[in-house]
Design an enzyme around this catalytic site. Structure first.
Site, mmCIF file in Angstrom:
data_model
loop_
_atom_site.group_PDB
_atom_site.id
_atom_site.type_symbol
_atom_site.label_atom_id
_atom_site.label_comp_id
_atom_site.label_asym_id
_atom_site.label_seq_id
_atom_site.Cartn_x
_atom_site.Cartn_y
_atom_site.Cartn_z
ATOM 1 N N TYR A 293 -2.180 -43.658 -41.920
ATOM 2 C CA TYR A 293 -2.596 -43.308 -40.563
ATOM 3 C C TYR A 293 -3.829 -44.087 -40.111
ATOM 4 C CZ TYR A 293 1.087 -39.984 -39.946
ATOM 5 O OH TYR A 293 2.336 -39.438 -39.801
ATOM 6 N N ARG B 121 -2.539 -47.263 -38.926
ATOM 7 C CA ARG B 121 -1.885 -47.107 -37.623
ATOM 8 C C ARG B 121 -2.907 -46.915 -36.504
ATOM 9 N NH1 ARG B 121 2.494 -43.348 -38.196
ATOM 10 N NH2 ARG B 121 2.599 -43.483 -35.935
ATOM 11 N N HIS C 174 4.270 -35.199 -29.819
ATOM 12 C CA HIS C 174 3.961 -35.324 -31.251
ATOM 13 C C HIS C 174 2.476 -35.563 -31.515
ATOM 14 C CE1 HIS C 174 8.466 -36.444 -31.973
ATOM 15 N NE2 HIS C 174 8.279 -35.154 -31.777
ATOM 16 N N CYS D 146 -8.446 -29.903 -39.039
ATOM 17 C CA CYS D 146 -8.617 -29.468 -40.426
ATOM 18 C C CYS D 146 -7.255 -29.101 -41.000
ATOM 19 C CB CYS D 146 -9.564 -28.271 -40.492
ATOM 20 S SG CYS D 146 -9.913 -27.761 -42.196
ATOM 21 N N CYS E 223 -8.637 -22.596 -41.167
ATOM 22 C CA CYS E 223 -9.689 -23.195 -40.344
ATOM 23 C C CYS E 223 -9.021 -23.809 -39.117
ATOM 24 C CB CYS E 223 -10.435 -24.268 -41.137
ATOM 25 S SG CYS E 223 -11.702 -25.129 -40.186
ATOM 26 N N CYS F 252 -13.630 -31.762 -43.346
ATOM 27 C CA CYS F 252 -13.877 -30.916 -42.175
ATOM 28 C C CYS F 252 -15.361 -30.542 -42.079
ATOM 29 C CB CYS F 252 -13.031 -29.652 -42.247
ATOM 30 S SG CYS F 252 -13.390 -28.497 -40.916
ATOM 31 N N CYS G 226 -15.543 -26.078 -41.958
ATOM 32 C CA CYS G 226 -15.440 -25.261 -43.181
ATOM 33 C C CYS G 226 -15.978 -26.010 -44.403
ATOM 34 C CB CYS G 226 -13.996 -24.819 -43.409
ATOM 35 S SG CYS G 226 -12.851 -26.176 -43.803
HETATM 36 C C1 BJW Z 1 13.489 -50.675 -28.355
HETATM 37 C C2 BJW Z 1 12.677 -51.746 -28.570
HETATM 38 C C3 BJW Z 1 12.248 -52.407 -27.434
HETATM 39 C C4 BJW Z 1 13.119 -51.000 -30.483
HETATM 40 N N1 BJW Z 1 12.661 -51.984 -26.262
HETATM 41 N N2 BJW Z 1 13.918 -50.195 -27.224
HETATM 42 C C5 BJW Z 1 17.903 -29.644 -34.818
HETATM 43 C C6 BJW Z 1 18.854 -30.291 -35.571
HETATM 44 C C7 BJW Z 1 18.512 -30.904 -36.781
HETATM 45 C C8 BJW Z 1 17.191 -30.894 -37.238
HETATM 46 C C9 BJW Z 1 16.255 -30.269 -36.473
HETATM 47 C C10 BJW Z 1 16.607 -29.653 -35.289
HETATM 48 N N3 BJW Z 1 15.475 -29.114 -34.751
HETATM 49 C C11 BJW Z 1 14.432 -29.429 -35.561
HETATM 50 C C12 BJW Z 1 14.865 -30.104 -36.631
HETATM 51 C C13 BJW Z 1 14.035 -30.637 -37.752
HETATM 52 C C14 BJW Z 1 13.284 -31.901 -37.396
HETATM 53 C C15 BJW Z 1 14.268 -32.960 -36.951
HETATM 54 O O1 BJW Z 1 14.422 -33.277 -35.801
HETATM 55 N N4 BJW Z 1 14.947 -33.592 -37.879
HETATM 56 C C16 BJW Z 1 15.922 -34.642 -37.536
HETATM 57 C C17 BJW Z 1 15.421 -35.984 -38.047
HETATM 58 C C18 BJW Z 1 17.273 -34.276 -38.071
HETATM 59 N N5 BJW Z 1 12.285 -31.669 -36.374
HETATM 60 C C19 BJW Z 1 11.080 -31.189 -36.649
HETATM 61 O O2 BJW Z 1 10.747 -30.905 -37.792
HETATM 62 C C20 BJW Z 1 10.117 -30.971 -35.502
HETATM 63 N N6 BJW Z 1 9.544 -29.691 -35.552
HETATM 64 C C21 BJW Z 1 10.229 -28.577 -35.335
HETATM 65 O O3 BJW Z 1 11.408 -28.601 -35.080
HETATM 66 O O4 BJW Z 1 9.474 -27.427 -35.404
HETATM 67 C C22 BJW Z 1 10.145 -26.166 -35.296
HETATM 68 C C23 BJW Z 1 10.385 -25.635 -36.664
HETATM 69 C C24 BJW Z 1 9.347 -25.558 -37.542
HETATM 70 C C25 BJW Z 1 9.565 -25.044 -38.806
HETATM 71 C C26 BJW Z 1 10.837 -24.661 -39.182
HETATM 72 C C27 BJW Z 1 11.890 -24.795 -38.295
HETATM 73 C C28 BJW Z 1 11.651 -25.283 -37.024
HETATM 74 C C29 BJW Z 1 8.943 -31.929 -35.589
HETATM 75 C C30 BJW Z 1 9.329 -33.356 -35.459
HETATM 76 C C31 BJW Z 1 8.092 -34.245 -35.619
HETATM 77 C C32 BJW Z 1 8.411 -35.725 -35.650
HETATM 78 N N7 BJW Z 1 7.263 -36.449 -36.050
HETATM 79 C C33 BJW Z 1 7.286 -37.905 -36.091
HETATM 80 C C34 BJW Z 1 5.961 -38.396 -36.721
HETATM 81 C C35 BJW Z 1 4.796 -38.270 -35.768
HETATM 82 C C36 BJW Z 1 3.532 -38.773 -36.364
HETATM 83 C C37 BJW Z 1 3.565 -40.256 -36.611
HETATM 84 O O5 BJW Z 1 3.673 -41.056 -35.666
HETATM 85 O O6 BJW Z 1 3.458 -40.642 -37.773
HETATM 86 O O7 BJW Z 1 7.444 -38.424 -34.781
HETATM 87 S S1 BJW Z 1 8.685 -38.575 -36.947
HETATM 88 C C38 BJW Z 1 8.898 -39.971 -35.903
HETATM 89 O O8 BJW Z 1 10.154 -39.880 -35.196
HETATM 90 C C39 BJW Z 1 7.802 -39.829 -34.828
HETATM 91 C C40 BJW Z 1 8.536 -40.230 -33.594
HETATM 92 O O9 BJW Z 1 7.881 -39.735 -32.442
HETATM 93 C C41 BJW Z 1 9.894 -39.648 -33.806
HETATM 94 C C42 BJW Z 1 10.971 -40.255 -32.963
HETATM 95 O O10 BJW Z 1 11.162 -41.594 -33.280
HETATM 96 P P1 BJW Z 1 11.480 -42.648 -32.119
HETATM 97 O O11 BJW Z 1 10.315 -42.747 -31.215
HETATM 98 O O12 BJW Z 1 12.775 -42.325 -31.507
HETATM 99 O O13 BJW Z 1 11.518 -43.989 -32.950
HETATM 100 P P2 BJW Z 1 12.753 -44.662 -33.729
HETATM 101 O O14 BJW Z 1 12.169 -45.687 -34.622
HETATM 102 O O15 BJW Z 1 13.630 -43.657 -34.330
HETATM 103 O O16 BJW Z 1 13.597 -45.373 -32.580
HETATM 104 C C43 BJW Z 1 13.112 -46.484 -31.871
HETATM 105 C C44 BJW Z 1 14.155 -46.843 -30.831
HETATM 106 O O17 BJW Z 1 13.635 -47.875 -30.006
HETATM 107 C C45 BJW Z 1 15.467 -47.380 -31.426
HETATM 108 O O18 BJW Z 1 16.558 -46.798 -30.729
HETATM 109 C C46 BJW Z 1 15.410 -48.888 -31.144
HETATM 110 O O19 BJW Z 1 16.711 -49.463 -30.923
HETATM 111 C C47 BJW Z 1 14.596 -48.913 -29.878
HETATM 112 N N8 BJW Z 1 13.811 -50.113 -29.662
HETATM 113 N N9 BJW Z 1 12.520 -51.889 -29.979
HETATM 114 C C48 BJW Z 1 13.479 -50.888 -26.173
HETATM 115 N N10 BJW Z 1 11.480 -53.513 -27.567
HETATM 116 ZN ZN ZN Z 2 -11.977 -26.802 -41.731
#
Ligand code: BJW
Ligand code: ZN
Length: 295
Positions: free
Chosen positions: A71, A74, A125, A133, A138, A194, A197
């Site tokens: 991170y 990043r 996100h 923390c 906390c 943190c 805490c």
């Molecule tokens: C171009 C280009 C150019 C390239 N021009 N295009 C329902 C079904 C199944 C699973 C779940 C569900 N609901 C929830 C879940 C679980 C899970 C989930 O979704 N899993 C799936 C993978 C199956 N979701 C979660 O856990 C979420 N929380 C949640 O649901 O809480 C409720 C809960 C809690 C506890 C128990 C139960 C429920 C949280 C999801 C958090 C995602 N976090 C991340 C990391 C963020 C921090 C970081 O940056 O490090 O977010 S993961 C990562 O993926 C990041 C992104 O925002 C996210 C999406 O990715 P994105 O932006 O789409 O990127 P890519 O790389 O996938 O795609 C890029 C695209 O661009 C491609 O299409 C390329 O072709 C294109 N491209 N160059 C135009 N120049």
């Molecule tokens: Zn703390």
């Protein structure tokens, strides 16, 4: 040179102009041409680690040093990067069009830096520049922490053997995303701690897998949607639409009448392209397409 077919452009802009309730869903592809890698596909590896695998609470508890190195790198890259013409075009649309709201999955800070009004920019996100923390009991958190590196131990090492280097300022940073480059040793006590805490490690204020999206953000979006309960258009830019609940806003919008426009460099990236048949698919780099279609 414009790359959008004129007929598509015309029908899209006609719909955009008569739309009053518009959503944009943004993903990592929007920032690709600003030099920031996406998660899935090429560039989705950090050293030997799948970027998605590092974005989990269990990765952080197993190896907080590694996750902080990821991170911190990043944060550094995002601060070096500049918003591209698509970030600016979206910020302009947000100012010009009442009833427009952006849902961004990106944590890189480029939309805010392009001047996108915060009131219509919902960060699903979190942000690389929020810190909180990691101790469950906390509630300490900070926003807009741009200190780079956040602690001295996370300084990116430079190539000291480079004979052209005469001062620290000129020293060439090593590319620590490359697994051939040795990572400096990190002790737990060198990681950000943190100040409240004094016990918990600080962690990035981003949403990891299995974690809830920020409640205030979800509530704001719910309120916006229920305000009139119709949506005219959703523009889905640079996301693979695989991560929920973010991706679910596309179907939700469609169920409220929205037409769907997708901007993606990859026509074959399912479900990014597949599930939106019948509306618009603009194939190419978001940085070029978005300013063209939002003009
Ligand atoms: C171009 C280009 C150019 C390239 N021009 N295009 C329902 C079904 C199944 C699973 C779940 C569900 N609901 C929830 C879940 C679980 C899970 C989930 O979704 N899993 C799936 C993978 C199956 N979701 C979660 O856990 C979420 N929380 C949640 O649901 O809480 C409720 C809960 C809690 C506890 C128990 C139960 C429920 C949280 C999801 C958090 C995602 N976090 C991340 C990391 C963020 C921090 C970081 O940056 O490090 O977010 S993961 C990562 O993926 C990041 C992104 O925002 C996210 C999406 O990715 P994105 O932006 O789409 O990127 P890519 O790389 O996938 O795609 C890029 C695209 O661009 C491609 O299409 C390329 O072709 C294109 N491209 N160059 C135009 N120049
Ligand atoms: Zn703390």
């Amino acid at each position: 040179r414009p790359i959008v077919p004129p007929a598509d452009l015309e029908s899209f802009q006609a719909h955009l102009n008569r739309s009053t309730r518009i959503l944009a869903l943004l993903g990592a592809g929007l920032s690709a041409s600003s030099g920031l890698p996406t998660f899935r596909g090429a560039g989705g590896l950090w050293r030997t680690h799948d970027a998605v695998q590092l974005a989990t609470p269990s990765a952080f508890s197993r190896d907080p040093g590694l996750v902080w190195q990821f991170y911190s790198y990043r944060r550094h890259m995002a601060l070096q990067a500049k918003p591209n013409p698509a970030h600016y075009a979206l910020a302009e649309l947000a100012k010009r069009k009442e009833g427009f709201m952006t849902l961004s999955q990106n944590v890189d800070g480029l939309s805010p830096r392009a001047g996108h009004p915060a009131s219509t920019l919902k960060l699903l996100h979190g942000s690389l520049f929020d810190v909180k923390c990691s101790d469950f009991f906390c509630s300490y958190s900070e926003t807009a922490n741009y200190t780079d590196p956040i602690v001295p131990a996370l300084q990116i090492p430079t190539d000291e053997s480079d004979p052209t280097t005469t001062s620290a300022l000129q020293a060439r940073e090593l590319d620590i995303s490359d697994s051939n480059v040795l990572l400096p040793e990190l002790a737990i006590r060198d990681l950000p701690r943190c100040p409240n805490c004094k016990k918990g490690l600080l962690r990035p204020g981003v949403v990891w897998f299995g974690e809830m999206l920020p409640t205030a953000v979800l509530n704001d979006i719910d309120r916006w949607i229920t305000e009139s309960n119709t949506i005219d258009l959703i523009i889905v830019i640079g996301t693979s639409a695989r991560v929920y609940p973010a991706a679910g806003y596309v179907d939700l919008a469609r169920s409220k009448g929205a037409r769907v426009a997708v901007v993606n460099v990859d026509r074959d990236d399912e479900p990014a392209s597949g599930m939106y048949q019948g509306d618009w698919f603009f194939e190419g780099d978001a940085a070029q397409i978005v300013p063209e279609i939002l003009k």
